[in-house]
Every structure is written in structure tokens, then in C-alpha cells.
Design a protein around this motif. Sequence first.
Motif, short mmCIF file in Angstrom:
data_model
loop_
_atom_site.label_atom_id
_atom_site.label_comp_id
_atom_site.label_asym_id
_atom_site.label_seq_id
_atom_site.Cartn_x
_atom_site.Cartn_y
_atom_site.Cartn_z
N LEU A 777 19.72 16.17 22.03
CA LEU A 777 19.42 17.35 22.81
C LEU A 777 18.88 18.45 21.81
CD1 LEU A 777 21.15 18.67 25.74
CD2 LEU A 777 20.43 20.38 24.29
N ALA A 778 19.67 18.64 20.55
CA ALA A 778 19.31 19.58 19.57
C ALA A 778 17.91 19.48 19.15
CB ALA A 778 20.33 19.77 18.58
N LYS A 779 17.47 17.98 18.81
CA LYS A 779 16.41 17.74 18.42
C LYS A 779 15.16 17.79 19.23
CE LYS A 779 13.31 16.04 15.28
NZ LYS A 779 12.73 16.97 14.43
N VAL A 780 15.50 17.46 20.68
CA VAL A 780 14.42 17.28 21.32
C VAL A 780 13.88 18.64 22.18
CG1 VAL A 780 13.51 16.29 23.65
CG2 VAL A 780 14.61 14.94 22.09
N THR A 787 16.88 18.25 8.81
CA THR A 787 17.62 18.54 7.55
C THR A 787 18.91 19.13 8.07
OG1 THR A 787 15.75 19.16 5.87
CG2 THR A 787 18.05 19.98 5.56
N GLU A 788 18.72 20.22 9.20
CA GLU A 788 19.93 20.61 9.66
C GLU A 788 20.81 19.84 10.27
OE1 GLU A 788 22.88 23.18 11.27
OE2 GLU A 788 21.67 23.33 9.74
N LEU A 789 20.03 18.79 11.23
CA LEU A 789 20.94 17.84 12.11
C LEU A 789 21.63 16.75 11.17
CD1 LEU A 789 18.42 17.22 15.06
CD2 LEU A 789 20.41 18.55 14.96
N VAL A 790 21.07 16.59 10.05
CA VAL A 790 21.59 15.52 9.00
C VAL A 790 22.78 16.03 8.65
CG1 VAL A 790 21.36 14.54 6.77
CG2 VAL A 790 19.66 14.18 8.34
N LYS A 791 23.08 17.25 8.28
CA LYS A 791 24.13 18.08 7.84
C LYS A 791 25.12 18.22 9.14
CE LYS A 791 25.34 22.59 5.94
NZ LYS A 791 24.80 23.89 5.67
N SER A 796 23.90 10.02 6.84
CA SER A 796 23.42 9.91 5.11
C SER A 796 22.04 10.49 5.05
CB SER A 796 23.48 8.42 4.88
OG SER A 796 22.80 7.56 5.47
N GLY A 797 21.24 10.23 6.01
CA GLY A 797 19.75 10.92 5.93
C GLY A 797 18.88 10.60 7.22
#
Length: 818
Positions: A777-780, A787-791, A796-797
Motif C-alpha cells: 500500500l505504501a509503494k502503490v 530505499t525507504e521501504l527497504v529500510k 536485504s534490498g
Amino acid sequence: MVLLNLSFIINRLANKLMVDVPYQWLHWSRQQPRKFICLQANQTGSERLATELAQVLFGYFQSQNDSFAQLSSQAPAPVHAVFWQNSPLLADKSVTSLPDDVLTLLERKLLSKDRQTPTLAGGELNGDEFRIRVINAQQYRSQLGQENRLLVIDARQGFNPDAIAALSGTIIGGGVVVVIIDTQITADSISLTHFIGGIENRSNCLALNLTSANEKSEWLAPLTRMLTFHDVASDLRSLPDLSDGAVNQAQQEVVAGIVKVASGKRDRPMVLTADRGRGKTTALALASRYYLQQHSTSAQLIKIVITAPTPQAVATYFRHLQDSEGWQVNGLAAQFAGHQVKFMPLEQLIEEKQDCHLLLVDEAAGIPIPQLLSLSKQYHRLVFASTVHGYEGAGRGFTHKFLPYLRATYPGTRLAQLREPVRWSVNDELEQLLFERFFLNASLAELPSVASLPITAQQLRYRWGHGRDLLDDEQLFSQVIALLVSAHYQTKPSDLKLILDDPNLVLGLQFSELSTAEQQAERSDTTGNNHLLVGVVLLLFEGGLAPELVEKISRGERRIPGHFTPQSLLTQANADWAFAYTYGRIVRIAVHPDLQNQGLGQQLLSASEQYAIERDINGLSTSFGVNSTLFNFWYQAGFQIARLGFSRDKASGEHSVLMLKALTPGLRSQAKRLQQQWRENLPGYLSDEFKTLPASLMAMMLSASSDQQNLGVAGERDIDADNLQQLQRFIDGSRQYSYCVPALHKLLMSLAKNDYSYVKNIASQDEPERHPHSLLLAKVLQKVSVTELVKRGGVSGQKALLQQLKDATRALLSQQTY
């Protein structure tokens, strides 16, 4: 306990001459009683009032200075004074004073250069001895942490309990508080009358009605008697000489605890709470001084950073350092043996992580919760110090929200409390007055051990009425305030004014009836009526304004207090129909902490709904800083989303949501249409205004606001065969993410009411924002960067994140039937 080394003891002995004066002044002044004067006056006669008041105050402080000078042969501290008034004109920062106003006139009289009176020490008390600062409105918080000898409050424009409580806490022993009130406002304000009623029979408190006195100023004689200085017997030769400069043993132990945070294991923060005047800021300074003096020969640069809501709040801290030998203090920075102590603003500390040995956070309850959370995550040696009476800024959110998080995250968190006053004497009458009349020390009564649990609906009784009805039952009134304090971080002294003065506010009290056996076993209870107070609701009736007034509100020309719901709907949700209906806004609702999760809150809401229906109210409303727990509570009670605020609350860091529950057909159709409109407009805000809204919470709100109930009908979800094909190909990796965004967008926006249990379970997890569905949901929808979502997701990436998004899509499709 941290033992002092020999070098520090030697330094202290060498330093004794320098510290004697402020140390003696502290101990001498705290033995002197504080004075509280309440003057009822009208808007005329300001010149005469200012002249005669200045004369009395001048003589009082002159005598006080003379007395101290005789004992110490040294000059006392200047008369730091703060003048506060609730004038709308002073909201303009370019205006620093008002012409012909009593505070402006009083300031001129006290600062007059031509008024000089010889003192016994051979000096002169004149305008140079006064340091006066004029503040207004919310600026009173800028004084938290400071020390003053004189406070004058012009409350003729309005009675503000928050300002009186906060500013009175800055007055040291021997200081004077003068509150000027308007006679007409007193007659119209039950809360002010209640406050003044506490002044009687206190030897150091005085209430005078200037309007009833004749032209000879009959009020001047009793005022002069009250402000005739009589020194409390003091012997400066027998002051306590605790090894680290502490005033008492408790403060010394706190100093040792702070030093242990700096020198012990990491991630073991300390939380120091205290009422005003207990010396918490002084303890921070003493600990800093000792720690650096203990490491004076260290080759490693040691850096201590202190922060607070405002720079003024740490003035006392640096003043203590300045009084110590070997310290070079320049404004809000200091050095000792090459080591550094400095003040840094909160924003800088968060944006630019500092390499420091110790971070001190003073007046922590005045700092927004999100900033406190950021500090706790970035720094490993932390001390938080604050009062927690609700007027600080973040209110009681510090204890209700931040402290539980801190203890859960860092099990080694240490709690400390200072109870004995340092700025004034034990049993100080001014403190007793404020605590008693503003219920600052209200505490929850323990539940009787014989009370039947769980409480059934048949045991519940309800009582409705106005706040003034509780004045004859102080014990019950105190329990009402204690319940509100326990449940709401925003509860503050000014809520008492709302409860007592607003005729449109109704209190609903929820009682549990004790059985005959329980009554016999438990002789006393919280009400004296064989009932236990278990819940409280504050219901404020709104709406019903005249059409011409509504038109001015619509044009932005007026803002009417007490009508938040219709005004917010009209001006922020473009609901032209808002004032055609009446509302019962639930300002507060609280259930005893030991009885929560039994459904008592929902039953209290049901009782409120029935009460409103009986009075022909069209609907209930509520507004609060939204999180998943609170949203679920109100949604389960049948409330709908009306609007979601763009900005986050400074105290809680949460967006404010307004929700409605219609009680009549007309408002029901309007509320439904309003929620539909909110949901349709939502995508345009998700990647900007609501980008920081927790994705798990957004999923709950999307599901709750959907008109669709059925999972099984694909057409109702606006998902066609082509969309399903794109989603499947995204899952199997045959289509890139970017080409599937439209289909993913439709999938998420099609969350229906029957999805609510699924998304609520995600939101109830320990780290819901790490869940694949929240990441999707945060991405779409919110366009959060990879970068923020990986964190955020702890993956891992980018490749691992993509797999999380695919897993979330697969799970959502399997949850939904097509």
C-alpha cells in the motif's frame, strides 16, 4: 551511588566562595512563603492600580533584598518578573505592549529610573533590578523551566487555568503572584468562582475586590499587610552540604543516576518526573558538572548536549554551570577543561545525529511524541526530565504514550521522581491552592477488592448533568478528573473550565452498582452511594446557530467557540448543509483502566446515543488523533469518516480525524455521501498530505469507508479480467511492477468492508508497517521510495522488497474472491 573522587572534593572546596551566594540564596528564598494575590477590578482605573501596586511590590522586594543582604553581605538575585495577559492584540508579534494597559503601566512604574530607595546593604533597588518579560497567549510555555520572583497575570480578557498553573510554577520562595480578574467575568464563570473560593483561610493568599472599595483605596491596606516582608528565621551558616551541591538527598541520588546513564551500559535511558519546583533542571546541571569534572583529565573530548522545547527552558541549567569555578559559559554553550556542553534545537538533533556522550531532554512533556520517538531511536544515552500536568504542550502524552513505548523498547529504562520542593517550602500554600482547585494531584481510587468482575450491563447505572452539579461532591469530582487524566493525554487544567462554564457541555457518569454483600464488605467507595464510578463521557452539544452567523463563518469572517463539528464540516469538508443539523460531540470518553476491554466504553457510547436521541439531536461526532486502536473503537460503534486533517497533531504526531454517527435519516444520507466523497478524493492526497500516514491504518480506513460489503462479486470491486491477468503476471514475474501499477491501485482501492477483519489483524501486529500488505500500500498508493521501504521492511534490498510486494498481492487476491 556514585562516589565523588578526591579531586572533585578539592575543587568544591576551592569553589565554595563562588557558589556560596547562589547556594545561600536558594536555601534562604525557599524558606520564604510565596504570596498569591487575586484582585477583582474593572477595565478603568488602570493608572491608579498600577501606581499603588508598583509601590507595594517595590517595598516588598526591597525589604526582601535587605534581609538577605544582612545575612550574607551579598546582593541577592535580580527580580525576574513575567507579565502575562490573554489579549488578542498581543497575538501580533510586532506588538509588545498595550498603551494604558495595567501591565504596561506597571512595567513602566517598576522600571522607572527616577525611583530609587536606599537598601540596608548600601545599594539601591531601582528599575535596573527588575527583569520583566511581557508575554501573551500560548507564550506562557516559554517560561517552563525558568525561575521568577514576580508574576502578574491580567486575566480580565479571560481566565486561563493552564497559564496560571504553568507560570506559578516558575515563582521561587518569597515570590509574588498577582492575578487581576474582571468582576463581570467572575460572576459569569463558575470555574473562576471555584478557584477564588480556595483562597479563603490561607494566610499567604489574598482576594480583594477593588470595585467595592471607595476612592481612598481601601484595598491598599490589606494588600500592604500581605506584602509586608517578614523574614522566616534563617541561618545560612548551617546549610546542608551534600557532596555534589544537591539540595537534598533525593536530588543527590538523581544526580548519581544521571551520571550512571553517561558512564554505564548503553540503551538504559532514565526518566525523571517531578512536580514544578522540585529541582529537576538543577539535577541535570549538577550531574553534568560532576561528570565533566570527574573526567577533567580525559584526553577524549566529552560532549554533553541538552535540548528542550525552547532555549529559554534551559536558562536555569546554564546558570548553574556559570556559577561554578573553571566553567566558561557563553549563552547556551559551556566548556570545562576542554570538554563541551551545549544546547541544540530538537530539529537539528533529529536531522543531524550528534556524537555526544549524553543527551539531556528537559521539559520533555512539551515535545511532540514523534520527536521524542526519534530521539530515543537515534541516541543511546538519554535522560528525559519533565513535569506531567497536561499544560506542557504534548500534555500527558509523555506518560500515556511515550513512556510505555520507552519501557517496552528499552527494558533497562530507569524511573526517578523528585517529590520535595526545592524552589519553595514544603506545604507551600500556593501549590496547595493550585493542586486542590485544578485537581492536579487527582488520582484514581483503587477498585474495591469485592467488586464483581466482569461488570454486567445489569449492574450499570448512568447519571447525566452539568459540571457545576459536582461541586458539592469533591470526592466524585476528583474521580471524574482522574478518570479523564488516565485516558486522555490532552487532558489539562483548562478542561476544568470547560466542564464548569460551558452550558452546552453535559457529563455522563457510568456507575457499577454494588451488590448487598459487596456494600457490607466495602464500607467506602468512590461516590459514597454504593456505586463505583467506572466511566465518564463529556458530551458537547453543537449547531443551531443563526443563518447570518453561519454565513460569516462560511466566508471565514468568524470562528465560534464550541461548534467545532459543523464549522469543520462547512469550512474544511465543503458541507454547506452542516449547520442544518445539531450534534453531540463526544469531547472525552474514559473508562477505569482496570475495567477496560469489557465493553464498558461501547455501552457508555450507547447510553450517550440514547441521551442525544431523547433531546432530538441529529447525530454524534468525535474528533481525535487517529491510530488503529482508536479508529477501530469508533468504527465498531458505528461512526463514519467525515474528514481527515492534513497536518499532524503537534502533541501526538497523528492526523486528526472527524467521525460522525447519524441519528436521523436526513443526516444519515448526508454522512454517507460525505464519506463517499472523502474516499473518492483520497488517492489525490495519499502521495503528499497523507504520505506519512501509517499504511496499515490507511488500509483499515479504506475498508471501513467502502460501500461494498461482498467480497465475491468482482464487478463491485471494479476489477476486470484484464486487471486480474496483470496481477497474476506481476506475481509470477512475467510483468514488471511499473506496468502493473494501475491494476495494483485498483486492487487496493477496492478494499471492502468484509476485508476489515483481515486488515485490522495486520494493524494489530507488533510492527504492522513491516507487513508485506503495508509495504504494498505504501509503494502503490503513497509512492514511498524503494530505499525507504527497504529500510522500513527490514529486507536485504530491492529484489527482496519486490518479493514482499508479490506476496502481499497474492495474499490479498486469495483473501478476496473473484
